[in-house]
Enzyme design. Structure first.
Site, PDB file in Angstrom:
ATOM      1  N   CYS A  90     -42.780   1.889  21.398  1.00  0.00           N
ATOM      2  CA  CYS A  90     -44.013   2.637  21.159  1.00  0.00           C
ATOM      3  C   CYS A  90     -44.764   2.870  22.480  1.00  0.00           C
ATOM      4  CB  CYS A  90     -44.864   1.954  20.102  1.00  0.00           C
ATOM      5  SG  CYS A  90     -46.122   3.061  19.401  1.00  0.00           S
ATOM      6  N   HIS A 168     -41.287   1.152  16.004  1.00  0.00           N
ATOM      7  CA  HIS A 168     -41.465  -0.296  16.165  1.00  0.00           C
ATOM      8  C   HIS A 168     -40.332  -1.053  15.477  1.00  0.00           C
ATOM      9  CE1 HIS A 168     -45.554  -0.544  17.900  1.00  0.00           C
ATOM     10  NE2 HIS A 168     -45.814   0.536  17.195  1.00  0.00           N
ATOM     11  N   GLU A 170     -39.491  -3.969  16.076  1.00  0.00           N
ATOM     12  CA  GLU A 170     -39.834  -5.396  16.095  1.00  0.00           C
ATOM     13  C   GLU A 170     -40.695  -5.839  14.925  1.00  0.00           C
ATOM     14  OE1 GLU A 170     -43.611  -3.700  17.948  1.00  0.00           O
ATOM     15  OE2 GLU A 170     -41.537  -3.099  17.559  1.00  0.00           O
TER      16      GLU A 170
END
Length: 228
Positions: A90, A168, A170
Site C-alpha cells: 500500500c 494489503h 498482510e
C-alpha cells in the site's frame, strides 16, 4: 536453497503492524529488525539487509511535509542502488513507485474492502479478492512490469528484485479490528459498514492467509532470488 534473510520492516504507525508478514518471515528463519520510522529518526543502512518491507500508512507517499516520508524515500533510493529487494505494501508500494520514477497522487475514487484484481501473472499475484484501504494511487514506474490492475489503477508491479503492491496481503482480523477502531471516520465518509467489513475479514481469514503465503513464496523464489 535455504533463505535466512536479514529483514527490515518499516512501520509507520502503531495501527499498521506487519500482520501475516511476521509469521512468514519466521518460517524463513529471518532475522528481523522493525523500525518505527515515524518515531525513530536514526539513519539506517539498507545494505545491511537482504529485504526491506514497507507497510501501510495513513499518510501519503507524496507528502514530504510528513517528516518520515522524505527519509523513507532516501532509504529506498539507497536500497535500490545497493540491489536490496523491497516489498512495498500500500503506502510502501506507492513509495516504491515514487522512488523508481512513477507518480503518486490522490485517486478519483477510494478502494476499501475485499476486491478482486485483474492479474497478468496469477502464479505470483492471484486475482484475489485482496484487501484494499487506500485513497491514493500510483502510476507504474518506467521499466517496471505491471502484474495486476483494477479500474482505479495499478495493483502490483515488479521492478528488478522488488515488488510493489497497492493492496494489503498482510491483513488479519486483529489488524482489521484495530483499523475499524482507529479510522472509523474514513469508513463513515466512504459509506462502508465497519461491522460488515470486520465480519468479511474474519470469514476470509483462512483463504487470505493461503493466498498471502503463495504470493510471498513466489515473490521470494522468482523475484528476490532469481539469478542468485
Amino acid at each position: 536453497m535455504t533463505w535466512r534473510p536479514r529483514a527490515l520492516i518499516l512501520q509507520h504507525e502503531k495501527a499498521t503492524p506487519p500482520g501475516l508478514i511476521a509469521p512468514w518471515l519466521a518460517e524463513q528463519s529471518a532475522v528481523v529488525d522493525t523500525l518505527r520510522i515515524d518515531e525513530d529518526e536514526r539513519l539506517v543502512d539498507p545494505r545491511r539487509y537482504d529485504l526491506i518491507i514497507s507497510l501501510g500508512s495513513e499518510f501519503a507517499a507524496f507528502d514530504d511535509s510528513i517528516p518520515f516520508v522524505p527519509r523513507e524515500a532516501l532509504l529506498f533510493e539507497d536500497a535500490i542502488e545497493g540491489d536490496v529487494p523491497i516489498l512495498g505494501l500500500c503506502f510502501g508500494g506507492q513509495m516504491l513507485a515514487r522512488v523508481l520514477g512513477g507518480s503518486v497522487y490522490r485517486a478519483q475514487k477510494s478502494e476499501i474492502g475485499w476486491l478482486p484484481v485483474r492479474t497478468n501473472d496469477p502464479e505470483l499475484v492471484g486475482e484475489g479478492p485482496w484487501f484494499q484501504w487506500h485513497f491514493d494511487v500510483f502510476s507504474t514506474p518506467p521499466g517496471a512490469d505491471v502484474l495486476a490492475v483494477t479500474d482505479i489503477g495499478p495493483q502490483a508491479f515488479v521492478s528488478g528484485r522488488s515488488l510493489g503492491l497497492q493492496f494489503h496481503p498482510e491483513v488479519t482480523p486483529a489488524i482489521m479490528e484495530e483499523w475499524v477502531r482507529v479510522y472509523p471516520h474514513e469508513l463513515k465518509a466512504e459509506g462502508v459498514d465497519p461491522k460488515a467489513l470486520l465480519a468479511e475479514t474474519k470469514r476470509r481469514a483462512a483463504d487470505a492467509k493461503r493466498a498471502t503465503w503463495r504470493l510471498l513464496d513466489r515473490f521470494r523464489d522468482v523475484v528476490v532470488l532469481r539469478g542468485k
